[in-house]
Design an enzyme around this catalytic site. Sequence first.
Site, PDB file in Angstrom:
ATOM      1  CE  LYS A 181      -1.670   2.795   3.044  1.00 22.65           C
ATOM      2  NZ  LYS A 181      -1.712   4.044   2.287  1.00 22.65           N
ATOM      3  CD  GLU A 254      12.938   0.640  10.029  1.00 19.37           C
ATOM      4  OE1 GLU A 254      13.342   1.581  10.753  1.00 19.37           O
ATOM      5  OE2 GLU A 254      13.578  -0.409   9.883  1.00 19.37           O
ATOM      6  CB  CYS A 288      13.408   8.726   8.347  1.00 24.83           C
ATOM      7  SG  CYS A 288      14.396   7.584   7.365  1.00 24.83           S
ATOM      8  CD  GLU A 387      10.567  13.380  11.321  1.00 21.25           C
ATOM      9  OE1 GLU A 387       9.399  13.088  11.622  1.00 21.25           O
ATOM     10  OE2 GLU A 387      11.329  12.599  10.726  1.00 21.25           O
TER      11      GLU A 387
END
Length: 486
Positions: A181, A254, A288, A387
């Site tokens: 997906k 993750e 990331c 972040e």
Amino acid sequence: ITEPKNIGAKMKINTDFVMSINGEAVTTEQTQPVFNPATRSVFAQVPDASKEQLDQTVDAAHRALKIWSATPADDRQAALEAYADLIESHAEELMSLLTAEQGKPRAGSEWEVLGSVAWLRAVASQRLPDEVVEDTEERRVVTRYTPVGVVGAIVPWNFPILLAIWKIAPAVMSGCTMILKPSPYTPLCDLKLAELAQQAFPPGVVNGLSGGDDLGIWMTTHPRINKIAFTGSTETGRHVMRSASETIKRVTLELGGNDPAIVLPDVDAKALAPEIFWAAFQNNAQFCNSTKRLYIHEDVYDEVRDALVEFIEQNVKVGNGAEVDTDLGPIQNSMQYGKVQDYFKDCQDNGHAFAVGGEIDDSAAGWFVPVTLVDNPPEDSRIVQEEPFGPILPLLKWSDEADVVARANDTIYGLGASVWGADQEAIERIGRQLEAGTVWLNEVHQYSPFQAFGGHKQSGLGCENSLHGLMEYTNWQTITMNKNAG
Ligand code: NAD
């Protein structure tokens, strides 16, 4: 695979994209738009999977699992290598599609597509043989690794191809079947990856479904999906873990990061500037593992800051990734663009100084943001603590080693970190104290299919890549035999 038409062309919408269910190309009446972030315009439409289609896909994946899990590893390897060849032969098409939907310039698309090919070939060579734990007169004990079952792979929009391959390769190699997906923001390349997979694997082994976030929720709560391999934000990761708990699904998560980089006083500022620039701004900082906090020793703070500013002003062009001289593309989607605008506003409202950049021109054609360095904001400011996932980097001063280590570790995240300096003993001493899944010393963004990758703390659970990553697609099983009975 059907050739994508009209990529980037104005007014014409490409509707060639299909889902792959049990080896069949499937469309839906309802579709979802896909934007080119460099022009803010819709250039493609993709199917919007229904819950019934997910059920059909899960059934197909279970039927395929019976055959695929019993297929010898060497045959699975051959299929994976054939898949790598197919992707390689469609590399040009995938690279321009990736630039069109994700925004990244050609160099980034090339790295991602060709890196994925290399990854597939490397994972195809990996094996998890039975381990004999005991073989005595009395007993033989063996640990074996059996496929975990049907895997739901949920992928984000920053590296849609590579992060899909990081899941497809180990899932298929370990004998699982799967449903891919993509992010609703970048579904095109992933649908093509699933479509290509039909030429390499039996029907039902690799399926691809597009849809909204609700499709992700249906997958994570589905009683017959056995594992979720997820890459995305920490916030969504919490939802995934909660949903998966209902059926005790295996999960690999993750998640987000707030990677620190620590610069020692003995660096050569000019030589370091390009390294640090790409550490922080690769993929337009939608990464990331981007360096998101730069701790510079006070003795070289001004020198390093000025070298970075000079490098940015002289070398870096932000623009449409389809143009050859572009270094950094746009922000990938309007939602993320809004979040990044908010970080700029927060810095302005709080009077933080900018060493370069600082103003977003919202009248630009695409979701473009200037490369921005924030000059020594307070440690507790949002730009340091959160972040941003966009090209805005805080530079911070340090003087005491224990203090900088404590500040680097003072976060819920623990994905990556780096340390830079001439004194190798010092950088290793500091690196070993950092709480992160990967610690780079005088380098950054160095990945390998043989190197475990994952996050500490709230940056994730489990890992991808290496035999540790492959194991996450298996259940271990202990078989013990009493040799003196029967
Ligand atoms: P996101 O969490 O918004 O979305 C990721 C995926 O989850 C998408 O496919 C989305 O459709 C799906 N999703 C959304 N809500 C869901 C739900 N409730 N249940 C199941 N699935 C759901 O993340 P994003 O904005 O696409 O990606 C950016 C984030 O990903 C950043 O935080 C970044 O740090 C992180 N990331 C981590 C890694 C890593 O390897 N650790 C790599 C890349 C990106």
